[in-house]
Design a protein around this motif. Sequence first.
Motif, PDB file in Angstrom:
ATOM      1  N   ALA A  24       0.695  -1.169  -0.073  1.00 12.68           N
ATOM      2  CA  ALA A  24      -0.003   0.077   0.031  1.00 12.68           C
ATOM      3  C   ALA A  24       0.768   1.163  -0.174  1.00 12.68           C
ATOM      4  O   ALA A  24       2.122   1.136   0.338  1.00 12.68           O
ATOM      5  N   ASN A  25       0.289   2.387  -0.110  1.00  8.56           N
ATOM      6  CA  ASN A  25       1.059   3.630  -0.168  1.00  8.56           C
ATOM      7  C   ASN A  25       1.376   4.142   1.307  1.00  8.56           C
ATOM      8  O   ASN A  25       2.324   4.876   1.373  1.00  8.56           O
ATOM      9  N   VAL A  40      -4.332  -0.564  -1.963  1.00 13.20           N
ATOM     10  CA  VAL A  40      -4.180  -1.515  -0.815  1.00 13.20           C
ATOM     11  C   VAL A  40      -4.318  -2.911  -1.586  1.00 13.20           C
ATOM     12  O   VAL A  40      -5.307  -3.200  -1.964  1.00 13.20           O
ATOM     13  N   LYS A  41      -3.303  -3.722  -1.309  1.00 17.48           N
ATOM     14  CA  LYS A  41      -3.614  -5.026  -1.914  1.00 17.48           C
ATOM     15  C   LYS A  41      -2.847  -6.212  -0.988  1.00 17.48           C
ATOM     16  O   LYS A  41      -1.637  -6.089  -0.364  1.00 17.48           O
ATOM     17  N   ILE A  42      -3.580  -6.786  -0.242  1.00 19.23           N
ATOM     18  CA  ILE A  42      -3.448  -7.774   0.720  1.00 19.23           C
ATOM     19  C   ILE A  42      -3.540  -9.257   0.048  1.00 19.23           C
ATOM     20  O   ILE A  42      -4.565  -9.588  -0.532  1.00 19.23           O
ATOM     21  N   ASN A  50      -8.370  -6.379  -2.274  1.00 19.23           N
ATOM     22  CA  ASN A  50      -7.976  -4.810  -3.023  1.00 19.23           C
ATOM     23  C   ASN A  50      -8.874  -3.872  -2.550  1.00 19.23           C
ATOM     24  O   ASN A  50     -10.078  -4.188  -2.298  1.00 19.23           O
ATOM     25  N   ALA A  51      -8.395  -2.672  -2.080  1.00 17.36           N
ATOM     26  CA  ALA A  51      -9.281  -1.710  -1.797  1.00 17.36           C
ATOM     27  C   ALA A  51      -8.465  -0.419  -1.531  1.00 17.36           C
ATOM     28  O   ALA A  51      -7.356  -0.476  -1.655  1.00 17.36           O
ATOM     29  N   ASN A  52      -9.168   0.775  -1.696  1.00 18.81           N
ATOM     30  CA  ASN A  52      -8.414   1.975  -1.417  1.00 18.81           C
ATOM     31  C   ASN A  52      -7.985   2.156   0.144  1.00 18.81           C
ATOM     32  O   ASN A  52      -7.008   2.944   0.327  1.00 18.81           O
ATOM     33  N   GLY A  71     -13.873   1.358  -0.290  1.00 18.28           N
ATOM     34  CA  GLY A  71     -13.534   1.905  -1.763  1.00 18.28           C
ATOM     35  C   GLY A  71     -12.817   1.028  -2.662  1.00 18.28           C
ATOM     36  O   GLY A  71     -11.893   0.461  -2.481  1.00 18.28           O
ATOM     37  N   ASP A  72     -13.527   0.838  -3.590  1.00 21.31           N
ATOM     38  CA  ASP A  72     -13.357  -0.122  -4.931  1.00 21.31           C
ATOM     39  C   ASP A  72     -12.779  -1.419  -4.168  1.00 21.31           C
ATOM     40  O   ASP A  72     -11.787  -1.828  -4.666  1.00 21.31           O
TER      41      ASP A  72
END
Length: 152
Positions: A24-25, A40-42, A50-52, A71-72
């Motif tokens: 993630a960022n 975000v990728k878990i 995956n989500a914001n 979020g998405d």
Amino acid sequence: MKKVMIFLIFSVILNAADVIDIVANNFKSVGNVTTITGNVKIKKGNDLLNANKVVVFTDSARKPLYYEATGDVTFSILTSDKRELSGSGNRLVYDVKTNQYKLYDNAVVAEKGKENVLRGDEIVLSGDGEYANIVGKATKPARVIFSLDSKD
């Protein structure tokens, strides 16, 4: 130094027997709440989320209680009987103890390789694929599409 801090946070939070890869960022941990934002990728085994934004809530021993993604949101899981389920929605809550996914707002869950699709305002799905509960709205009722498999 930032990578070391992230590693330390998640080595304490996550159960040592499970390997979870999070990209993630931004990561921020305060008390028993870790907030992960930005693409975000878990990944845990075959399961993907995956989500914001994902917020991880832990107990006093820093073990995860539940995750809330917004979020998405998209995800895919492999059930205990080897079915691959994927889904999306505006919000997902995963309860670690009960291995239960709750998907909210424009929730969709589909089975890979089959026509099986669930749609609703809220879908509650067991992580092992044993059950699913679907709730719709008066203006947009729940919908289930499934194929009848023939058994030889």
